[in-house]
Design an enzyme around this catalytic site. Structure first.
Site, short mmCIF file in Angstrom:
data_model
loop_
_atom_site.label_atom_id
_atom_site.label_comp_id
_atom_site.label_asym_id
_atom_site.label_seq_id
_atom_site.Cartn_x
_atom_site.Cartn_y
_atom_site.Cartn_z
N LYS A 183 0.82 -1.21 0.00
CA LYS A 183 0.00 0.00 0.00
C LYS A 183 0.86 1.27 0.00
CE LYS A 183 -4.28 -2.00 1.54
NZ LYS A 183 -3.90 -3.42 1.72
C1 LIG Z 1 -4.53 -4.52 1.12
C2 LIG Z 1 -3.78 -5.79 1.09
C3 LIG Z 1 -4.13 -6.86 0.21
C4 LIG Z 1 -5.34 -6.80 -0.69
O1 LIG Z 1 -5.21 -5.85 -1.72
P1 LIG Z 1 -6.49 -5.36 -2.54
O2 LIG Z 1 -6.02 -4.24 -3.39
O3 LIG Z 1 -7.49 -4.92 -1.49
O4 LIG Z 1 -6.99 -6.52 -3.31
C5 LIG Z 1 -3.32 -7.97 0.20
N1 LIG Z 1 -2.25 -8.09 1.02
C6 LIG Z 1 -1.90 -7.11 1.88
C7 LIG Z 1 -0.73 -7.31 2.76
C8 LIG Z 1 -2.63 -5.93 1.95
O5 LIG Z 1 -2.28 -4.96 2.81
#
Ligand SMILES: *Cc1c(COP(=O)(O)O)cnc(C)c1O
Length: 461
Positions: free
Chosen positions: A112
């Site tokens: 993220k």
């Molecule tokens: C947010 C997140 C996901 C999922 O990603 P999306 O874009 O919501 O599909 C997977 N793994 C981790 C570690 C995350 O923080």
């Protein structure tokens, strides 16, 4: 470049307007009216470039006249300067024709950071020009909140408040939110669970007087600018394995469908992606939908990959919009049915989706077994989310190189990783003092008026 809503009833917006707005006023999500295509030569020319330069070339065609080229290059440079790896998104090999894209070298150790860091720089630059201030409020079950606080800390035109459910995030996740020193970011430990925290956030957005008074904005994963920033690493990874001259496939651990949707955009831009494999944990609504056509909610079952524990995937609406021939009324009708529990994807739409996407699910035992096997076979320590991806990818290996996205650092989920492989993963050295830093957090009741008063008071100072 204009952005239109998936429900067809909201006005079209520029890039910066779509970024500041987040959710469209008709309840839909913004998507580009036309996806810009890079030629084969333009893609080939990305080979060997620094990540920042790839980011510039991939994102630039979507931005309209929001920034000058020099401004945008400056923002990208700032966004990735705090990463702990010079390649930003390094690729390592797991086995024959199977590669792992490590997206966990950012400041909060999850993918993220890639989007949050850029969107923070872009929002600050837009606000600095207009002299406006905004208040970002988010609710988090872990990764999003810390990424947002880290990205926006110290920026002069933004205040950030993150609500997390008191006692229900991991210690690393909590400390990443409560140890940020800058005075424009505020952690709130709210009594209640994540759904209640998200409920109060929705209440704030629905209180239009409050919304206007504090200039409330959101940075959750439906924000188009976040999706766009994630398109970049699909290009950087594919090109290092021979694209555009050779096709690749990706497996993506999926929750809200934001990350895998970014892969879909990369493919629409001309990157030769054979398949995008959606990997779910035991919360498998997307895997069931791809296999049966039935998109039906089924309650959340807490797992050791908590960032993928979702009831419905908000960004899935964006591919449905394309699969239904960009018919906003049809998407609105489906979303209406979803409120009542689910819908069935039409045969034509399902065929269109299956041309691009495959899917698989991984249960808790399989997740643990994959962490153990990957460590034994390669020395790579996977977080539980990444392990879900690696397990599912194994069913889709073949002549086309497979790139599985590693979405978080294992040290973010030390208990689950230790239980699976018997060794406790360490935080990277640059973060080793996390447990010694002072914490700053306000404990608050699950009470809208109290939360609003707290926010008003803090932004006045
Ligand atoms: C947010 C997140 C996901 C999922 O990603 P999306 O874009 O919501 O599909 C997977 N793994 C981790 C570690 C995350 O923080």
């Amino acid at each position: 470049m204009r952005y239109i809503s998936t429900r067809g009833q909201a006005p079209s917006l520029s890039f910066s307007e779509a970024m500041m707005t987040g959710l469209a006023r008709d309840g839909g999500l913004y998507v580009p009216q036309n996806v810009p295509v890079l030629s084969s030569d333009e893609i080939a020319a990305l080979a060997g470039l620094p990540y920042e330069e790839v980011a510039f070339r991939v994102m630039w065609p979507f931005l309209g006249d929001t920034f000058t080229k020099e401004e945008f290059q400056g923002l990208i440079a700032k966004a990735y300067a705090g990463f702990g790896h010079a390649a930003r998104a390094p690729l390592v090999q797991l086995g024959p024709n199977h590669f792992l894209l490590e997206l966990f070298h950012g400041p909060t150790l999850a993918f993220k950071d890639f989007a949050m860091q850029v969107i923070a720089q872009m929002m600050q630059a837009v606000l600095a020009k207009s002299g406006e201030r905004i208040t970002i409020v988010g609710a988090t079950s872990g990764d999003t909140g810390s990424a947002a606080m880290e990205a926006f800390r110290g920026l002069s035109n933004v205040d950030v408040f993150i609500l997390y459910p008191h006692g229900r995030v991991s210690e690393v996740q909590r400390r990443q939110m409560t140890t940020v020193a800058e005075s424009n970011v505020h952690a709130i430990a709210m009594d209640g669970d994540f759904d209640e925290a998200q409920g109060r956030l929705k209440d704030m957005f629905n209180d239009l007087d409050f919304r206007d008074e504090v200039r409330l904005a959101g940075v959750n994963s439906i924000n188009w600018a976040r999706v766009l920033a994630q398109v970049v690493y699909y290009f950087s990874a594919a090109v290092s394995l021979g694209a555009p001259h050779r096709a690749v496939s990706f497996t993506v651990p999926t929750g809200n469908f934001g990350d895998v949707f970014a892969g879909y955009i990369a493919r629409a831009m001309g990157l030769p992606i054979e398949k995008l494999v959606i990997a779910t944990n035991q919360n498998d609504i997307l895997d069931r939908a791809m296999k049966t056509g039935a998109y039906k909610t089924d309650g959340v079952k807490p797992s050791i990959s908590p960032s993928m524990d979702i009831q419905v995937s908000s960004n899935f609406e964006r591919v449905l919009f394309d699969a239904y021939g960009r018919d906003g009324a049809a998407v609105s009708a489906l979303m209406g049915e979803l409120k009542a529990g689910g819908f069935t994807i039409s045969q034509g739409a399902l065929e269109m989706l299956r041309e691009t996407f495959a899917s698989g699910r991984c249960d808790e035992d399989q997740t643990r077994a994959t962490i153990k096997a990957a460590f034994a076979g390669t020395g790579e320590v996977l977080c539980p989310h990444s392990a879900v991806g690696v397990w599912v990818a194994t069913d889709h290996l073949g002549a086309t190189p497979m790139i599985t996205l590693a979405t978080a650092h294992p040290a973010k989920f030390p208990d689950a990783v230790e239980a699976a492989m018997g060794v406790r993963p360490n935080l990277p050295l640059r973060m080793a003092d996390l447990f010694d830093r002072p914490e700053r957090v306000t404990r608050m009741p699950n009470d809208l008026a109290a939360l609003q008063a707290h926010i008003r008071e803090r932004i006045a100072n």
